[in-house]
Design an enzyme around this catalytic site. Structure first.
Site, PDB file in Angstrom:
ATOM      1  N   ARG A 150       0.924  -1.131  -0.183  1.00 44.69           N
ATOM      2  CA  ARG A 150      -0.161   0.198  -0.097  1.00 44.69           C
ATOM      3  C   ARG A 150       0.832   1.244  -0.001  1.00 44.69           C
ATOM      4  O   ARG A 150       1.972   1.315   0.361  1.00 44.69           O
ATOM      5  CB  ARG A 150      -0.961  -0.010   1.479  1.00 44.69           C
ATOM      6  CG  ARG A 150      -1.875  -0.854   1.437  1.00 44.69           C
ATOM      7  CD  ARG A 150      -2.326  -1.248   2.768  1.00 44.69           C
ATOM      8  NE  ARG A 150      -3.480  -2.483   2.636  1.00 44.69           N
ATOM      9  CZ  ARG A 150      -3.238  -3.580   3.458  1.00 44.69           C
ATOM     10  NH1 ARG A 150      -2.023  -3.704   3.679  1.00 44.69           N
ATOM     11  NH2 ARG A 150      -4.103  -4.390   3.548  1.00 44.69           N
ATOM     12  N   LYS A 174      -1.576  -2.784   8.071  1.00 51.16           N
ATOM     13  CA  LYS A 174      -2.830  -2.384   8.820  1.00 51.16           C
ATOM     14  C   LYS A 174      -2.645  -3.144  10.325  1.00 51.16           C
ATOM     15  O   LYS A 174      -2.397  -4.380  10.161  1.00 51.16           O
ATOM     16  CB  LYS A 174      -3.821  -2.654   8.178  1.00 51.16           C
ATOM     17  CG  LYS A 174      -4.392  -1.863   6.906  1.00 51.16           C
ATOM     18  CD  LYS A 174      -5.841  -2.354   6.432  1.00 51.16           C
ATOM     19  CE  LYS A 174      -6.099  -1.205   5.232  1.00 51.16           C
ATOM     20  NZ  LYS A 174      -7.528  -1.603   4.544  1.00 51.16           N
ATOM     21  N   HIS A 246      -4.295   2.828  -4.843  1.00 51.63           N
ATOM     22  CA  HIS A 246      -4.076   1.346  -4.743  1.00 51.63           C
ATOM     23  C   HIS A 246      -4.043   0.832  -6.348  1.00 51.63           C
ATOM     24  O   HIS A 246      -3.976  -0.104  -6.398  1.00 51.63           O
ATOM     25  CB  HIS A 246      -5.501   1.013  -4.322  1.00 51.63           C
ATOM     26  CG  HIS A 246      -5.446   0.728  -2.848  1.00 51.63           C
ATOM     27  ND1 HIS A 246      -4.609   1.046  -2.028  1.00 51.63           N
ATOM     28  CD2 HIS A 246      -6.034  -0.593  -2.190  1.00 51.63           C
ATOM     29  CE1 HIS A 246      -4.972   0.489  -0.960  1.00 51.63           C
ATOM     30  NE2 HIS A 246      -5.714  -0.558  -1.103  1.00 51.63           N
ATOM     31  N   ARG A 249      -1.126  -1.688  -6.729  1.00 55.15           N
ATOM     32  CA  ARG A 249      -1.377  -2.710  -5.976  1.00 55.15           C
ATOM     33  C   ARG A 249      -2.060  -3.780  -6.544  1.00 55.15           C
ATOM     34  O   ARG A 249      -1.973  -5.065  -6.491  1.00 55.15           O
ATOM     35  CB  ARG A 249      -1.889  -2.317  -4.515  1.00 55.15           C
ATOM     36  CG  ARG A 249      -2.194  -3.335  -3.511  1.00 55.15           C
ATOM     37  CD  ARG A 249      -2.546  -2.683  -2.398  1.00 55.15           C
ATOM     38  NE  ARG A 249      -3.352  -3.676  -1.204  1.00 55.15           N
ATOM     39  CZ  ARG A 249      -2.604  -4.544  -0.301  1.00 55.15           C
ATOM     40  NH1 ARG A 249      -1.336  -4.594  -0.649  1.00 55.15           N
ATOM     41  NH2 ARG A 249      -3.030  -5.190   0.278  1.00 55.15           N
ATOM     42  N   HIS A 272      -3.778  -9.427   3.023  1.00 55.61           N
ATOM     43  CA  HIS A 272      -5.078  -9.533   3.106  1.00 55.61           C
ATOM     44  C   HIS A 272      -5.320 -10.565   4.544  1.00 55.61           C
ATOM     45  O   HIS A 272      -4.905 -11.734   4.397  1.00 55.61           O
ATOM     46  CB  HIS A 272      -5.785 -10.214   2.031  1.00 55.61           C
ATOM     47  CG  HIS A 272      -6.073  -8.999   1.033  1.00 55.61           C
ATOM     48  ND1 HIS A 272      -6.297  -9.205  -0.467  1.00 55.61           N
ATOM     49  CD2 HIS A 272      -5.916  -7.536   0.995  1.00 55.61           C
ATOM     50  CE1 HIS A 272      -6.306  -8.015  -0.882  1.00 55.61           C
ATOM     51  NE2 HIS A 272      -6.040  -7.059  -0.177  1.00 55.61           N
ATOM     52  N   TYR A 281      -9.830 -10.118  -7.472  1.00 62.06           N
ATOM     53  CA  TYR A 281      -8.623 -10.213  -8.622  1.00 62.06           C
ATOM     54  C   TYR A 281      -9.071 -11.386  -9.534  1.00 62.06           C
ATOM     55  O   TYR A 281      -8.607 -11.079 -10.646  1.00 62.06           O
ATOM     56  CB  TYR A 281      -7.230 -10.069  -8.088  1.00 62.06           C
ATOM     57  CG  TYR A 281      -6.950  -8.951  -7.312  1.00 62.06           C
ATOM     58  CD1 TYR A 281      -6.764  -7.591  -7.731  1.00 62.06           C
ATOM     59  CD2 TYR A 281      -6.971  -8.913  -5.639  1.00 62.06           C
ATOM     60  CE1 TYR A 281      -6.879  -6.516  -7.247  1.00 62.06           C
ATOM     61  CE2 TYR A 281      -6.550  -8.104  -5.093  1.00 62.06           C
ATOM     62  CZ  TYR A 281      -6.526  -6.686  -5.760  1.00 62.06           C
ATOM     63  OH  TYR A 281      -6.221  -5.394  -5.176  1.00 62.06           O
TER      64      TYR A 281
END
Length: 300
Positions: A150, A174, A246, A249, A272, A281
């Site tokens: 990110r 995160k 993003h 990414r 993730h 995706y």
């Protein structure tokens, strides 16, 4: 907003920062969404939190629809307020969460936009040169594309986070979760060149620090700064695209899957928590295959 409401809001913000480890960017949205709801309750003369009932929530949502807000914005508002009132229930401030029965509006699923390989080559081409900022831009672009990190993670990279012997990057994602992400020879070469030449030059007039990517004054780059740089690269490459943070990414994940990578590996590389976040995706790659088929098959 009353002083009491404000105190509850500040307690919730501290909870998001300390216990949930949410980013400042995410917390800003929570803060804004809750403040807007408090404005509504004030207009409705709802002076106590326990006065807010499911009917009031439905009325609030009706006003959002009347303002023609997008489904995604309304869904975010509901999510923010549901979390806030869940927190208040946990703290025994209220007995019932008025948002607990509210359904999230179903929005049309948008596939992530990404760059084609030819477009990436054009972006790399405009970074070629001996100027320090071009060398920095090349290293940054190579790393974002090589790792899928990110933009917020990119701005937090320190020199000590890079293992050049193993070509591995320590990424703090995160919730302060750490993961190791490999990078290839192109990124390896570009980053080494940047550190040895351009970064030293840009740091001449700045206080010493260990953040990898810096601006023209030697200060650490911000997410907004990186977005500005990427937008300039798009303009220089004459690509008819609107870029968002993003996008590289998305490109990283899409190109990996298009070239045979398995979904679990991509999930781990992206950091993730849930596989469902990565599965979007697969829809992108299927759509890419469909368009390629329709374009090139003689009987399509």
């Amino acid at each position: 907003m009353s002083k009491l409401f404000n105190n509850y809001l500040q307690s919730f913000i501290q909870y998001l920062q300390i216990e949930k480890h949410y980013s400042n960017y995410t917390i800003q949205f929570y803060h804004y969404d809750i403040e807007e709801f408090f404005k509504f309750t004030s207009e409705q003369s709802l002076k106590k939190l326990d006065d807010i009932q499911y009917f009031d929530v439905r009325l609030y949502l009706t006003t959002l629809h009347e303002k023609q807000m997008s489904r995604s914005t309304i869904a975010r508002r509901i999510s923010s307020l549901r979390s806030f009132f869940r927190f208040l229930a946990r703290e025994n401030v209220i007995t019932v969460n008025p948002f607990s029965l509210v359904q999230q509006p179903k929005g049309a699923k948008k596939l992530p936009s990404f760059f084609y390989e030819e477009e990436m080559e054009e972006l790399f081409a405009v970074c070629e040169g001996e100027e320090p900022l071009k060398i920095r831009n090349k290293a940054m672009l190579e790393l974002l594309y090589a790792t899928g990190i990110r933009v917020s993670e990119c701005t937090g990279i320190e020199l000590k986070h890079i293992d050049f012997d193993l070509s591995v990057l320590l990424v703090k994602g995160k919730g302060n979760k750490e993961r190791y992400v490999p990078f290839g020879s192109f990124a390896h070469e570009a980053i080494e060149r940047y550190i040895a030449t351009a970064r030293n030059f840009l740091m001449k007039s700045a206080d010493n620090h260990t953040i990898l990517f810096v601006n023209h004054r030697g200060s650490p780059l911000t997410p907004r700064g990186i977005r500005h740089i990427l937008t300039k690269l798009i303009e220089e490459a004459s690509l008819t695209r609107k870029i968002h943070p993003h996008m590289l990414r998305h490109t990283f994940a899409t190109h990996l899957l298009n070239n045979g990578a398995d979904l679990r590996t991509v999930q781990e590389l992206l950091g993730h928590e849930h596989l469902s976040s990565t599965q979007v995706y697969t829809h992108v790659t299927k759509e890419h295959l469909r368009k390629t088929y329709l374009t090139h098959h003689p009987r399509a």
